[in-house]
Design a protein around this motif. Structure first.
Motif, PDB file in Angstrom:
ATOM      1  N   TYR A  52      -1.172   2.201  -5.758  1.00  0.00           N
ATOM      2  CA  TYR A  52      -0.800   3.618  -5.738  1.00  0.00           C
ATOM      3  C   TYR A  52      -1.775   4.442  -6.576  1.00  0.00           C
TER       4      TYR A  52
ATOM      5  N   LYS B  36      -5.865   2.370  -5.350  1.00  0.00           N
ATOM      6  CA  LYS B  36      -6.185   1.750  -4.051  1.00  0.00           C
ATOM      7  C   LYS B  36      -6.837   0.371  -4.278  1.00  0.00           C
TER       8      LYS B  36
ATOM      9  N   HIS C 270       0.845  -1.206   0.000  1.00  0.00           N
ATOM     10  CA  HIS C 270       0.000   0.000   0.000  1.00  0.00           C
ATOM     11  C   HIS C 270       0.878   1.253   0.000  1.00  0.00           C
TER      12      HIS C 270
ATOM     13  N   LYS D 144       2.346   4.902  -0.724  1.00  0.00           N
ATOM     14  CA  LYS D 144       1.769   6.248  -0.819  1.00  0.00           C
ATOM     15  C   LYS D 144       2.588   7.146  -1.731  1.00  0.00           C
ATOM     16  N   ASN D 145       3.823   6.750  -1.989  1.00  0.00           N
ATOM     17  CA  ASN D 145       4.654   7.465  -2.966  1.00  0.00           C
ATOM     18  C   ASN D 145       5.589   6.469  -3.622  1.00  0.00           C
TER      19      ASN D 145
END
Length: 654
Positions: A82, A85, A45, A47-48
């Motif tokens: 990314y 989701k 998961h 995020k960047n």
């Protein structure tokens, strides 16, 4: 220019023929292993897209974090997460595109094989038709739906894509005249192998597949010296593959022997029984490939384990059939190389998942890679028949063309229909329950679906049926059903029933941590603090480094009025998860009760920053200030409380 146009026509044809039967899958839900591998796998998961985040995805083994695990496939899932989701549409688009690419590369690989010495003077004028037909029959076959529509099986489809790409590069390199181009092509072959292996470990057979290609399509076995050389090289490659396989398992699993032994301990069959059962399954796979009716396809199959060569009676005939097919493949290398390659490639790529490893007995996605060249000889035979009847001006010629069109339409329709079962959990497991009514898993999965829908009574009945059904991991299956029944009773606040069921589950599987954890929660809910504390000690003795378990033990000690003993557990939990709301509150309360008010205020203020809308944290801050004798701070926190929440909601919370 004409050749390029042909390639575009082929790609467009494959695109349309594949997208059409898969057009009803874009919203198909998550299933089975999708959850632990993707939706519940925090390492994916991202995020960047910095190097640190990408690097962590390479070690996203859902059962053992910090272990290298199918990094190429996991990175692709992380990129999907990314951008989208847990929206399934993006995952299905990628899966279908991988399938289209694999089919197109298969077409190119077969087309290139016609340039090899042992095929070069044959099939003139037919190679485009045979290559395209073989790719089409493979790509639209309903048996491939499990590898394409079942999201997590991208691991299998990506491995196959890079595998066939490597074969294409190898054949291209063998026939190319430029030494420099050959170097580039061999490099492409090597990196394709690495990427295939990084998608799924069964790609370890790739060197043997290249050896098959070399022997069947490039070597003249009529010379005795060539035959002797082939035997020597075969032995060398066999030893190398075994060594490389052991090395891969050491990297992936740490202790391959221990890993295999531990898995067999959980199974309802032994290694020998699996070895005797798999030929029956291989024969069944072959019948599914050539008669892939949706009624014969399922995520769950009821398979009787072979306990001897005569039980069930089909065991020995199946072993004999597999043996005969392999012998046919070996004896037809010189005379019918296409047939030989199709047979030997199929069995070679079932070597990993259909022999000794303690995996589940049957899964249809395991045919995705092995079946790549199955339709190569079929397409060649169909082309020969079409040409034969065309030359005779027979009525059989239009019948052959009509038959071929009928087969393609039928396969597309079958794929579309089979994909309907993948639409959601209810459809998939109701389908599985009809096809494997003696198996426990469909009942468990349907029960889980009913639980989510709030139909607890229906769920309990299904779990009860699962308890009397069979499973390849019988102890784990029974423990799972009992645990989930306990969860339902816990939600109903029937604590004694829940506790009794959790204890039964633990008796069957002493290391079943979900049941131990849930048992503690049930005891906490019924305020049996001493028993909860003792069971928390047992849980921590087995699974110490988990923040939820440490926090739960700390909370129980607070309820037992032992804040000093609670603090070490809560500190360890905070080291594992510094911003966990529950742990921050419990730690703040523990520090408050031990008169360490300054640190308690700091911890609780941190919790308030993370969760500004949490009334309980504000109340804890007020209590801490009052116990510290700091009326000024207590007043300040009270003003914040009154400004943030209504009097009625505060009264309800109190």
């Amino acid at each position: 220019m004409f050749t390029s146009f042909r390639y575009w026509v082929v790609f467009t044809s494959l695109f349309l023929l594949i997208v059409t039967p898969y057009s009803n899958t874009f919203h198909s839900s998550w299933h089975l292993d999708d959850e632990p591998n993707i939706t519940q796998n925090s390492l994916l998961h991202v995020k960047n897209l910095d190097l640190d985040s990408i690097g962590k995805t390479f070690f996203a083994d859902p059962s053992r974090h910090h272990t290298l695990y199918r990094p190429i496939a996991c990175l692709s899932f992380a990129l999907n997460w990314y951008f989208g989701k847990d929206n399934v549409t993006g995952y299905h688009i990628v899966n279908i595109f991988i399938h289209i690419l694999t089919a197109f590369i298969l077409f190119l690989a077969i087309l290139t094989l016609f340039e090899a010495p042992n095929l070069k003077d044959k099939y003139q004028g037919s190679k485009y038709f045979i290559s395209l037909l073989a790719a089409v029959l493979w790509a639209i076959n309903p048996i491939q739906t499990q590898a394409v529509t079942y999201i997590v099986q991208r691991m299998a489809s990506m491995a196959a894509m890079f595998y066939i790409l490597g074969i294409y590069f190898f054949v291209k390199a063998r026939i190319h005249k430029s030494r420099l181009i050959r170097v580039y092509l061999y490099a492409g072959c090597f990196f394709s192998f690495m990427f295939a292996l990084g998608s799924k470990e069964n790609a370890i057979t790739f060197p043997l597949a290249l050896f098959l290609v070399e022997i069947i399509f490039f070597q003249n076995l009529s010379f005795p010296e060539t035959r002797r050389k082939v035997i020597r090289v075969s032995a060398l490659i066999g030893v190398s593959v075994v060594f490389l396989g052991a090395l891969v398992f050491l990297i992936m699993k740490g202790d391959p022997v221990g890993f295999i032994h531990n898995l067999y301990e959980k199974r309802s069959f032994t290694a020998l029984e699996r070895l005797m059962t798999e030929p029956r399954i291989l024969v069944y796979y072959i019948t599914q490939i050539f008669y892939p009716a949706p009624t014969r396809l399922s995520i769950e199959h009821d398979v009787a384990v072979s306990t001897s060569l005569f039980s069930p009676w089909t065991t020995l005939p199946a072993i004999f059939t597999v043996f005969c097919l392999i012998i046919i493949g070996l004896t037809q290398i010189a005379k019918r190389p296409i047939l030989a390659f199709g047979i030997l490639f199929f069995f070679l790529n079932h070597l990993i998942e259909s022999t000794i490893l303690p995996l589940e007995l049957v899964f249809e996605h395991r045919n995705y890679l092995p079946s790549l060249f199955v339709f190569f000889p079929v397409a060649a035979a169909l082309k020969w028949l079409i040409d034969y009847y065309y030359g005779k001006k027979s009525y059989m010629y239009p019948m052959m063309i009509s038959f071929l069109i009928f087969v393609i339409i039928g396969l597309c329709s079958g794929t579309y229909v089979r994909n309907m079962a993948w639409a959601n959990e209810k459809a998939l497991w109701e389908d599985a329950m009809k096809k494997a009514p003696a198996n426990a898993r469909p009942y468990q999965k349907l029960a889980g679906y009913h639980e989510e829908m709030g139909k607890s009574d229906e769920a309990l009945l299904l779990y009860q049926k699962a308890l009397s059904s069979k499973d390849q991991r019988p102890r784990q299956s029974k423990a799972l059903s009992l645990n989930n029944m306990g969860n339902i009773y816990l939600e109903k606040h029937e604590h004694e029933k829940a506790i009794a069921l959790y204890k039964k589950a633990i008796d069957i599987c002493p290391d079943y941590e979900k049941s131990i954890y849930n048992l503690i929660l049930a005891m906490v809910d019924s305020e049996r603090w001493e028993e909860a504390s003792n069971n928390a000690d047992m849980l921590l003795s087995k699974f110490f480094l988990k923040k939820d378990y440490l926090n739960l033990k700390g909370f129980i000690l607070l309820k037992l009025n032992k804040p000093e003993e609670a603090i070490p557990y809560l500190k360890r939990a905070l080291r594992l998860s510094p911003n966990c709301r529950n742990t921050l509150i419990n730690a703040g309360v523990a520090l408050n009760l031990t008169n360490n008010h300054k640190n308690a205020e700091w911890i609780l203020s941190r919790a308030a920053q993370n969760s500004p809308g949490d009334m309980l944290i504000h109340l804890c801050l007020i209590e801490n200030s009052l116990r510290a004798g700091d009326e000024s701070s207590a007043g300040k926190y009270t003003e914040t409380l009154l400004a943030s929440f209504s009097l009625k909601s505060i009264q309800n919370e109190l």
